[in-house]
Design an enzyme around this catalytic site. Structure first.
Site: not given
Length: 416
Positions: A11, A92-93, A251, A202, A117
């Site tokens: 993202q 991440s994503l 995560q 995070h 999410r």
């Protein structure tokens, strides 16, 4: 042959127009966006191509949008080039994109998961109460010390969210706390960049999203990996799909170990990287790694030529054909919702394809003509069961045979 690592952006890489050039030129990209529209039940294509940036940046929109743009790019890449990735990693994503493209998560499931999410992460904090900031040029210990100094408790928290490279670290937390970090560092001449995100990813502020994401992940089934994916949490490859739920939920509130993930791949002999998806954020982060021989990005049709010129393509061989069969099996849209038929016509043949590839790798032998014919027959079963049109089947098989230079081995191969 160069070992290749695929990198999938997270993202913050979203922009209006992402994926449009591939959508306009490649049928497989159009199918990917259309499948996303159908699964999500809203016009994601329109939002990506011509929507409002403020709307696209909202976490619950940005996540499925970037996933879709990345998967579309990946499918075009496999269609146009001879590639056998050694590893994949997603920031991440982007880890969801990597897991989707390796076959561990079905695309339709991944879309629903990341949409959920995004909603959970957005709801985890009050609007405008979270922010993220990239810091350039400080060490891990220096950034961690500033965060500890500024954080005064749960109401004013800022922590390291991403260890991106040897000279870039991202912090995340309450907006006021992040602003104080920015002021302190700016006063010392340290460069900082505010990220285009709408929540403090995070960090422990994401704890409230944990249970909901875990439930969503546990509702899905997971497949085998066509090639290894590096976990953001451990900076090492998944050893089994059973770890998908725990890794992807952890995560949420643990820092992304991106620097260590890249270092792991370099240590395993990967020196060529392709960033697959919008922008060039991850490609740019590779600057400064002495062992990186070359890095390219792919999100536009004209970049195919640059990848070919870089010499990243795999040499054409039988293993390439089997890998392409697996990739096409994963990437082709399913239109058959008969579960029993899907099991016998898709799942079992797909597992046989993966088992064949694994056996050949373990024995370090090249496939025979009969084994290659078997792979094509298994893919034929998968495409027919998915109710893929004859025209599209012919296109897919022609691409496989052309891209692996195996046309001459199967001159009479046809889709009946």
């Amino acid at each position: 042959m160069s070992k290749v690592g695929l990198l999938f952006p997270g993202q913050g890489s979203q922009y209006i127009g992402m994926g449009k050039s591939l959508y306009e030129q490649y049928a497989v990209a159009r199918e990917t966006f259309e499948e996303a529209n159908e699964v999500l039940e809203f016009n994601l294509s329109s939002l990506c191509f011509e929507g409002a940036m403020d709307e696209l940046t909202m976490t619950f929109n940005a996540q499925p949008a970037i996933l879709t743009a990345s998967v579309a790019a990946f499918r075009v890449l496999l269609q146009e080039l001879r590639l056998t990735p050694t590893f994949a990693a997603g920031h991440s994503l982007g880890e969801f994109s990597a897991l989707t493209c390796t076959g561990a998560i079905k695309f339709e499931d991944a879309l629903r998961i990341v949409r959920k999410r995004g909603l959970l992460m957005q709801d985890a904090v009050v609007s405008n109460e979270g922010a993220m900031l990239a810091i350039i040029g400080l060490s891990d210990l220096e950034v961690e010390a500033v965060c500890e100094e500024v954080s005064t408790g749960y109401g004013s928290m800022v922590v390291v969210a991403n260890y991106n490279s040897h000279d870039q670290i991202v912090v995340s937390g309450h907006t006021a706390a992040v602003d104080i970090v920015k002021e302190k560092l700016s006063a010392k001449g340290v460069k900082t960049i505010a990220l285009k995100v709408s929540a403090p990813f995070h960090t422990p502020l994401m704890y409230s999203a944990f249970a909901g994401l875990r439930d969503e992940l546990e509702s899905c089934s997971y497949g085998k990996f066509a090639y290894p994916v590096i976990s953001n949490v451990t900076a090492t490859p998944y050893s089994d799909s059973n770890y998908i739920v725990s890794n992807l939920t952890t995560q949420l509130f643990k820092p992304v170990q991106w620097h260590n993930s890249i270092q792991y791949m370099l240590n395993q002999g990967v020196h060529s990287f392709i960033e697959v998806g919008p922008k060039k954020v991850l490609k740019n982060l590779l600057t400064g790694y002495s062992k990186v021989h070359q890095s390219v990005s792919f999100e536009h049709p004209f970049e195919i030529g640059a990848i070919r010129e870089a010499g990243i393509e795999s040499h054409p061989d039988g293993m390439g054909l089997i890998s392409k069969c697996i990739a096409v099996a994963v990437s082709t849209q399913n239109r058959n919702w008969d579960n029993e038929h899907y099991e016998t016509g898709v799942v079992i043949p797909y597992n046989k394809l993966v088992d064949l590839r694994d056996q050949l790798i373990q024995s370090n032998t090249e496939p025979t003509i009969d084994q290659l014919q078997f792979a094509l027959d298994m893919l034929r079963s998968i495409l027919e069961t998915k109710l893929t049109t004859k025209e599209l089947q012919r296109e897919r098989f022609n691409q496989i045979l052309t891209n692996t230079c195996t046309h001459e081995l199967f001159p009479l191969f046809e889709v009946s």
